[in-house]
Design a protein around this motif. Structure first.
Motif, PDB file in Angstrom:
ATOM      1  N   ILE A  29     -52.638   8.961  54.432  1.00  0.00           N
ATOM      2  CA  ILE A  29     -52.453   7.888  55.410  1.00  0.00           C
ATOM      3  C   ILE A  29     -53.745   7.072  55.566  1.00  0.00           C
ATOM      4  CG2 ILE A  29     -52.044   7.390  57.868  1.00  0.00           C
ATOM      5  CD1 ILE A  29     -50.167   9.907  57.810  1.00  0.00           C
ATOM      6  N   LYS A  30     -54.875   7.819  55.592  1.00  0.00           N
ATOM      7  CA  LYS A  30     -56.164   7.156  55.818  1.00  0.00           C
ATOM      8  C   LYS A  30     -56.479   6.119  54.718  1.00  0.00           C
ATOM      9  CE  LYS A  30     -61.069   8.429  56.243  1.00  0.00           C
ATOM     10  NZ  LYS A  30     -61.973   9.591  56.183  1.00  0.00           N
ATOM     11  N   PHE A  31     -56.193   6.483  53.466  1.00  0.00           N
ATOM     12  CA  PHE A  31     -56.568   5.574  52.371  1.00  0.00           C
ATOM     13  C   PHE A  31     -55.407   4.734  51.834  1.00  0.00           C
ATOM     14  CE2 PHE A  31     -59.894   8.772  52.387  1.00  0.00           C
ATOM     15  CZ  PHE A  31     -61.039   7.994  52.297  1.00  0.00           C
ATOM     16  N   LEU A  32     -54.197   5.356  51.785  1.00  0.00           N
ATOM     17  CA  LEU A  32     -53.088   4.652  51.124  1.00  0.00           C
ATOM     18  C   LEU A  32     -51.985   4.202  52.071  1.00  0.00           C
ATOM     19  CD1 LEU A  32     -52.706   6.825  47.880  1.00  0.00           C
ATOM     20  CD2 LEU A  32     -54.211   4.885  48.284  1.00  0.00           C
ATOM     21  N   GLY A  33     -52.120   4.506  53.350  1.00  0.00           N
ATOM     22  CA  GLY A  33     -51.108   4.075  54.318  1.00  0.00           C
ATOM     23  C   GLY A  33     -51.059   2.546  54.401  1.00  0.00           C
ATOM     24  N   ASN A  34     -50.083   2.017  55.139  1.00  0.00           N
ATOM     25  CA  ASN A  34     -49.909   0.561  55.242  1.00  0.00           C
ATOM     26  C   ASN A  34     -51.206  -0.175  55.555  1.00  0.00           C
ATOM     27  OD1 ASN A  34     -47.325   0.262  54.557  1.00  0.00           O
ATOM     28  ND2 ASN A  34     -46.493   0.396  56.658  1.00  0.00           N
ATOM     29  N   LYS A  35     -51.934   0.409  56.524  1.00  0.00           N
ATOM     30  CA  LYS A  35     -53.208  -0.228  56.868  1.00  0.00           C
ATOM     31  C   LYS A  35     -54.360   0.643  56.403  1.00  0.00           C
ATOM     32  CE  LYS A  35     -51.343  -2.877  60.629  1.00  0.00           C
ATOM     33  NZ  LYS A  35     -50.874  -2.762  62.004  1.00  0.00           N
ATOM     34  N   GLY A  36     -54.143   1.412  55.327  1.00  0.00           N
ATOM     35  CA  GLY A  36     -55.139   2.358  54.824  1.00  0.00           C
ATOM     36  C   GLY A  36     -56.375   1.632  54.292  1.00  0.00           C
ATOM     37  N   LEU A  37     -57.453   2.417  54.166  1.00  0.00           N
ATOM     38  CA  LEU A  37     -58.730   1.820  53.774  1.00  0.00           C
ATOM     39  C   LEU A  37     -58.646   1.159  52.402  1.00  0.00           C
ATOM     40  CD1 LEU A  37     -61.167   4.618  55.037  1.00  0.00           C
ATOM     41  CD2 LEU A  37     -60.698   2.366  56.059  1.00  0.00           C
ATOM     42  N   ILE A  38     -57.889   1.768  51.466  1.00  0.00           N
ATOM     43  CA  ILE A  38     -57.771   1.153  50.131  1.00  0.00           C
ATOM     44  C   ILE A  38     -56.635   0.143  50.086  1.00  0.00           C
ATOM     45  CG2 ILE A  38     -57.272   1.579  47.691  1.00  0.00           C
ATOM     46  CD1 ILE A  38     -58.793   4.231  47.970  1.00  0.00           C
ATOM     47  N   SER A  39     -55.404   0.607  50.458  1.00  0.00           N
ATOM     48  CA  SER A  39     -54.273  -0.328  50.333  1.00  0.00           C
ATOM     49  C   SER A  39     -54.431  -1.544  51.256  1.00  0.00           C
ATOM     50  CB  SER A  39     -52.947   0.386  50.592  1.00  0.00           C
ATOM     51  OG  SER A  39     -53.097   1.319  51.628  1.00  0.00           O
ATOM     52  N   GLY A  40     -55.158  -1.375  52.368  1.00  0.00           N
ATOM     53  CA  GLY A  40     -55.397  -2.486  53.283  1.00  0.00           C
ATOM     54  C   GLY A  40     -56.207  -3.617  52.611  1.00  0.00           C
ATOM     55  N   LYS A  41     -56.933  -3.248  51.595  1.00  0.00           N
ATOM     56  CA  LYS A  41     -57.751  -4.249  50.884  1.00  0.00           C
ATOM     57  C   LYS A  41     -56.890  -5.349  50.250  1.00  0.00           C
ATOM     58  CE  LYS A  41     -61.841  -2.790  51.657  1.00  0.00           C
ATOM     59  NZ  LYS A  41     -62.442  -3.557  52.709  1.00  0.00           N
ATOM     60  N   LEU A  42     -55.662  -4.970  49.873  1.00  0.00           N
ATOM     61  CA  LEU A  42     -54.774  -5.953  49.234  1.00  0.00           C
ATOM     62  C   LEU A  42     -54.564  -7.169  50.138  1.00  0.00           C
ATOM     63  CD1 LEU A  42     -52.091  -3.802  47.386  1.00  0.00           C
ATOM     64  CD2 LEU A  42     -53.825  -5.292  46.366  1.00  0.00           C
ATOM     65  N   ALA A  43     -54.559  -6.909  51.449  1.00  0.00           N
ATOM     66  CA  ALA A  43     -54.356  -8.006  52.400  1.00  0.00           C
ATOM     67  C   ALA A  43     -55.545  -8.981  52.401  1.00  0.00           C
ATOM     68  CB  ALA A  43     -54.146  -7.424  53.794  1.00  0.00           C
ATOM     69  N   GLU A  44     -56.665  -8.481  51.916  1.00  0.00           N
ATOM     70  CA  GLU A  44     -57.877  -9.330  51.939  1.00  0.00           C
ATOM     71  C   GLU A  44     -58.004 -10.189  50.681  1.00  0.00           C
ATOM     72  OE1 GLU A  44     -61.233  -6.738  52.573  1.00  0.00           O
ATOM     73  OE2 GLU A  44     -60.290  -5.879  54.362  1.00  0.00           O
TER      74      GLU A  44
END
Ligand code: FA5
Length: 335
Positions: A29-44
């Protein structure tokens, strides 16, 4: 881009350090969740000043690497956890079981079963008959004239003018005669009710056997022979049986009968019930030719049998459901 690299190695470290599948879930959840640290990067990606394509690939690459590490670690931890759970829940099949607190037959049921086996063995057919009975079967069909005082001895619990709790198992006779032509041999066993002052030998709820046969040439000799065989089966070979005149509207002649056996009360006579030859009025009322057929009938109280056999001094014990009383008779044969 560097940050993504950093996040990826941080994630891989955490995956490696996880000690349970629950830890892994948090890492995911921390890295790959919707707002995860890694997957959240896609929004940027839109705001990324440099090569957007390369940035996207880097994020997805990191996601893939972390995902792979997660599932590899998960399968290792899961099999460890399953093994631990199996150990924890292991059952020792060699351990002795806890004894079940089983039920057993009530002493009255044991008695009634013995009655059924005995009369069945003598060639009588068992029939059930309702406890909630019509006035006409309980009284009219049994040759009670309207308002006859004999009914006063058998006051009962009325549902309305027509329906009552049967006072005697003899109420089965009319039902049988309506449906079955002679020759016949029938009996029933069951609960009976009377509205009377309760004491040690009288209850409002008790049990009776009622037995009768209709055939050519049936006489008091057959009655005495059958009752004798019944009494011997119930109380042993030494039992003697005695008839004394008595009145019941449904028999002529009528008797009460008693038994005596050295085993019980030092051979004193003990009354069991009533009997006689079925009144011709009854047979005629059901279209049975009294020139050709005659019948006997007898009835007795079931509760009295174990009272005598075990020296029980109060029949109220039977229906009080006190295990201290009932357990004394578990599985005991009667008499
Ligand atoms: C009758 O009930 C007749 N139907 C018996 C009969 C059948 C006679 C066929 C002739 C032909 P009586 O009311 O006496 O008879 O009851 C029979 C037996 O039931 C008694 O001997 C007694 O053992 C038992 N009994 C009667 N009333 C009670 C009671 N209140 N509590 C326990 N047992 C009872």
């Amino acid at each position: 881009m560097e940050e993504i690299q950093l996040l990826q190695s941080q994630a891989l470290e955490e995956v490696a350090a996880a000690t349970s599948t629950a830890d892994l879930k948090e890492t995911r959840i921390k890295f790959l969740g919707n707002k995860g640290l890694i997957s959240g990067k896609l929004a940027e990606i839109g705001k990324y000043p440099g090569d957007k394509k390369a940035f996207g690939q880097a994020v997805n690459g990191a996601k893939g690497a972390v995902e792979a590490a997660l599932s590899e670690r998960e399968s290792v931890l899961l099999s460890k956890e399953r093994a631990a759970q199996f150990e924890a829940e292991r059952i020792d099949v060699t351990m002795p079981g806890r004894p079940m607190r089983g039920g057993y037959e009530h002493v009255l049921q044991t008695t009634m079963n013995k009655v059924k086996r005995t009369l069945g063995g003598l060639g009588f057919e068992y029939r059930e008959s309702p406890e909630l009975e019509e006035f006409r079967y309980n009284f009219d069909a049994l040759n009670y004239p309207p308002d006859h005082p004999a009914m006063d001895d058998q006051d009962t619990f009325y549902i309305d003018d027509n329906w009552l709790l049967r006072t005697q198992c003899t109420a089965i006779q009319g039902r049988v005669f309506e449906s079955t032509k002679p020759p016949l041999r029938m009996f029933t066993v069951g609960r009976t009710y009377r509205n009377e002052a309760v004491d040690r030998t009288h209850s409002h709820t008790f049990h009776q056997v009622d037995c009768f046969m209709v055939d050519e040439g049936v006489s008091m000799a057959h009655l005495k022979g059958t009752l004798g065989a019944f009494a011997r089966a119930m109380f042993g070979d030494e039992v003697k049986i005695r008839f004394r005149p008595d009145f019941f509207p449904f028999v002529e002649p009528g008797v009460d009968y008693a038994i005596s056996t050295p085993k019980l009360f030092g051979g004193r006579w003990v009354e069991l019930g009533g009997a006689g030859l079925i009144h011709p009025n009854i047979l005629e009322a059901y279209g049975i030719d009294t020139e050709r057929y005659s019948g006997f009938a007898f009835g007795l109280g079931v509760d009295r049998i174990p009272m005598m056999a075990y020296g029980i001094d109060d029949l109220r014990h039977f229906l009080e459901n006190d295990l201290r009383f009932l357990e004394q008779f578990r599985g005991e044969p009667v008499a």
